[in-house]
Design a protein around this motif. Structure first.
Motif, mmCIF file in Angstrom:
data_model
loop_
_atom_site.group_PDB
_atom_site.id
_atom_site.type_symbol
_atom_site.label_atom_id
_atom_site.label_comp_id
_atom_site.label_asym_id
_atom_site.label_seq_id
_atom_site.Cartn_x
_atom_site.Cartn_y
_atom_site.Cartn_z
ATOM 1 N N SER A 15 0.998 -0.704 0.040
ATOM 2 C CA SER A 15 0.002 -0.329 -0.350
ATOM 3 C C SER A 15 0.825 0.795 -0.156
ATOM 4 O O SER A 15 0.550 2.692 -0.527
ATOM 5 N N GLU A 16 1.593 1.518 0.518
ATOM 6 C CA GLU A 16 2.929 2.427 0.331
ATOM 7 C C GLU A 16 3.485 2.568 -0.931
ATOM 8 O O GLU A 16 3.873 3.615 -0.987
ATOM 9 N N GLY A 68 -7.398 -1.165 0.466
ATOM 10 C CA GLY A 68 -6.060 -1.601 -0.062
ATOM 11 C C GLY A 68 -6.357 -2.085 -1.761
ATOM 12 O O GLY A 68 -7.841 -2.018 -2.281
ATOM 13 N N PRO A 69 -5.355 -2.612 -2.743
ATOM 14 C CA PRO A 69 -5.889 -2.655 -4.180
ATOM 15 C C PRO A 69 -7.050 -3.658 -3.856
ATOM 16 O O PRO A 69 -7.652 -3.998 -4.857
ATOM 17 N N ILE A 85 8.250 -6.716 -8.672
ATOM 18 C CA ILE A 85 7.563 -7.479 -8.799
ATOM 19 C C ILE A 85 5.918 -6.062 -8.087
ATOM 20 O O ILE A 85 5.221 -6.312 -8.848
ATOM 21 N N SER A 86 6.258 -6.063 -7.223
ATOM 22 C CA SER A 86 5.988 -5.010 -5.518
ATOM 23 C C SER A 86 5.243 -2.899 -6.769
ATOM 24 O O SER A 86 4.338 -3.134 -7.282
ATOM 25 N N LEU A 87 6.581 -3.009 -7.468
ATOM 26 C CA LEU A 87 6.857 -1.532 -7.885
ATOM 27 C C LEU A 87 5.830 -1.604 -9.474
ATOM 28 O O LEU A 87 5.234 -1.085 -9.597
ATOM 29 N N VAL A 88 6.436 -3.172 -9.722
ATOM 30 C CA VAL A 88 5.081 -2.942 -11.185
ATOM 31 C C VAL A 88 3.968 -3.345 -11.203
ATOM 32 O O VAL A 88 3.052 -2.585 -11.704
ATOM 33 N N GLY A 89 3.455 -3.957 -10.060
ATOM 34 C CA GLY A 89 2.292 -4.243 -9.353
ATOM 35 C C GLY A 89 1.813 -3.408 -9.127
ATOM 36 O O GLY A 89 0.519 -2.766 -9.156
ATOM 37 N N ALA A 90 2.442 -2.472 -7.869
ATOM 38 C CA ALA A 90 1.754 -0.757 -8.063
ATOM 39 C C ALA A 90 1.428 0.170 -9.047
ATOM 40 O O ALA A 90 -0.136 0.492 -9.231
#
Length: 130
Positions: free
Chosen positions: A4-5, A119-120, A74-79
């Protein structure tokens, strides 16, 4: 850094970039380095430093780097993919009454609201319509 951050920080990058493009279109002076700096800070904070043993083979070194960086990538692309999807959904449904800045602001508020578990996985659009 929690997902979320990361999404909140990605919203900041998108919002800043959108403002920079608006100002460029108005032919005003824009500090492009500022936008790159915010994205650079996000990437620096999301990606961990990687230590590779000195005696590692090239294949072992490469695998160590991939293992360390893949979750962050993966986290960055996912965001950004999540935010793109939300923006695209509003666009594709023809809902012109909701501006992209309003949607990003609503998403940021929902994600930063510590009283809920938004959240997402939830629908953070301004009116909650899917």
């Amino acid at each position: 850094m929690e997902q979320s951050e990361i999404i909140l920080r990605a919203i900041g990058v998108l919002t800043e970039t959108q403002e920079m493009v608006r100002r460029l279109n108005e032919e005003t002076t824009v500090d492009i380095d500022a936008g790159e700096a915010q994205l650079g800070r996000l990437v620096t904070e999301v990606f961990p430093s990687v230590e590779v043993p000195g005696d590692a083979t090239p294949a072992e070194a490469g695998q160590a780097v991939v293992d360390a960086l893949m979750p962050a990538a993966i986290s960055l692309v996912g965001a950004f993919a999540f935010l793109f999807s939300e923006l695209a959904d509003i666009h594709d449904t023809g809902r012109s009454e909701i501006k992209s800045t309003e949607l990003l602001r609503a998403l940021a508020l929902r994600l930063s609201d510590t009283d809920s578990n938004a959240g997402p996985e939830t629908d953070p659009r301004p009116d909650g319509d899917a």
